[in-house]
Design a protein around this motif. Structure first.
Motif, PDB file in Angstrom:
ATOM      1  N   HIS A 156       3.631  -7.284   0.550  1.00 42.35           N
ATOM      2  CA  HIS A 156       3.558  -6.122  -0.197  1.00 42.35           C
ATOM      3  C   HIS A 156       2.951  -5.517   0.485  1.00 42.35           C
ATOM      4  CE1 HIS A 156       1.690  -3.557  -3.249  1.00 42.35           C
ATOM      5  NE2 HIS A 156       2.503  -4.375  -3.409  1.00 42.35           N
ATOM      6  N   VAL A 213      -1.676  -0.146   0.068  1.00 43.21           N
ATOM      7  CA  VAL A 213      -1.621   0.642  -1.369  1.00 43.21           C
ATOM      8  C   VAL A 213      -3.265   1.344  -1.099  1.00 43.21           C
ATOM      9  CG1 VAL A 213      -1.745   1.463  -3.547  1.00 43.21           C
ATOM     10  CG2 VAL A 213      -0.228  -0.342  -3.460  1.00 43.21           C
ATOM     11  N   SER A 236       3.320   2.023  -1.842  1.00 37.60           N
ATOM     12  CA  SER A 236       2.752   1.024  -1.296  1.00 37.60           C
ATOM     13  C   SER A 236       3.850   1.431   0.624  1.00 37.60           C
ATOM     14  CB  SER A 236       2.777   0.107  -1.720  1.00 37.60           C
ATOM     15  OG  SER A 236       4.274  -0.055  -1.294  1.00 37.60           O
ATOM     16  N   ASP A 272       2.304   7.160   0.126  1.00 38.07           N
ATOM     17  CA  ASP A 272       1.093   6.828   0.574  1.00 38.07           C
ATOM     18  C   ASP A 272       0.478   7.727  -0.401  1.00 38.07           C
ATOM     19  OD1 ASP A 272      -1.023   5.679   1.091  1.00 38.07           O
ATOM     20  OD2 ASP A 272      -1.157   7.021   2.289  1.00 38.07           O
TER      21      ASP A 272
END
Length: 233
Positions: free
Chosen positions: A46, A49, A74, A135
């Motif tokens: 991941h 963020v 993200s 983003d």
């Protein structure tokens, strides 16, 4: 993802399937987990963020607050859809547990940046800036057309409007009225007719429905430009 796999571009010796599977989370580059397996999930699955704020939709199809979904972007290039709530409704046919990802969407504009991420080269520095992806903020428009207090029925509307901030000069719209089966609605970018001056979108695309003489919702948002773009103008 929209577009074709060819949009990934020159792979420089990396197997295309390996790159796609790496984006999906496979630990096939460096064996990050140090367990001698290149097929399990990697530790860095991941991305960060940074500026994307989660957008939450409660479909309320089963009469509880557990039928919620969380959408956010993200900097691993993926727009994520996560099951929210606190429990799995017994009547919910998707059977997803809270916190589980139901799908991820990769805009084709990001394909060309994944090779650098997988190789971790060139490293981030003054000459090679940090890559940004999805983003930006996400706007939501929902309409319970039949007025039964639930979303997801035929004729209901739940749309996401996804801004990219420094990820690029474009926006995507997705139909998530059926939250586990999203549909592409449209995309605009600075090559779209009438949007040649579209810059980076840092504000939340906000739908409004109160324009006289116009029945469809309209999006209101600000655009900005990175310092490098300002210097080039």
């Amino acid at each position: 993802a929209t577009g074709t796999i060819k949009a990934i571009g020159t792979l420089g010796g990396i197997d295309r399937t390996d790159l796609i599977n790496w984006v999906r989370g496979e630990d096939n580059a460096e064996d990050e987990n140090l367990n001698a397996s290149l097929q399990d999930i990697r530790a860095s699955v991941h991305g960060d963020v940074l500026h994307s704020r989660p957008a939450v939709v409660n479909d309320n199809r089963y009469g509880t607050d557990n039928d919620t979904y969380v959408f956010y972007g993200s900097n691993d290039g993926i727009i994520h859809a996560i099951k929210g709530g606190y429990a799995t409704d017994a009547s919910n046919p998707d059977g997803l547990a809270p916190g589980r990802e139901t799908w991820g969407f990769v805009p084709k504009e990001f394909f060309g940046s994944f090779q650098r991420m997988r190789n971790n080269s060139p490293l981030i520095g003054s000459s090679f800036k940090k890559p940004y992806f999805a983003d930006g903020p996400i706007g939501v428009y929902s309409k319970d057309t039949d007025g039964n207090g639930k979303l997801g029925d035929s004729g209901d509307i739940v749309n996401l409007y996804i801004a990219m901030r420094r990820g690029g000069r474009f926006l995507y719209a997705l139909d998530v009225n059926q939250p586990n089966t999203p549909k592409f609605k449209w995309k605009i970018d600075n090559t779209t007719t009438g949007f040649q001056e579209l810059g980076q979108t840092w504000s939340e695309p906000t739908p409004i429905t109160s324009i006289n003489g116009y029945s469809n919702p309209a999006l209101i948002f600000e655009i900005g430009r990175a310092p490098s773009e300002l210097q080039s103008r």
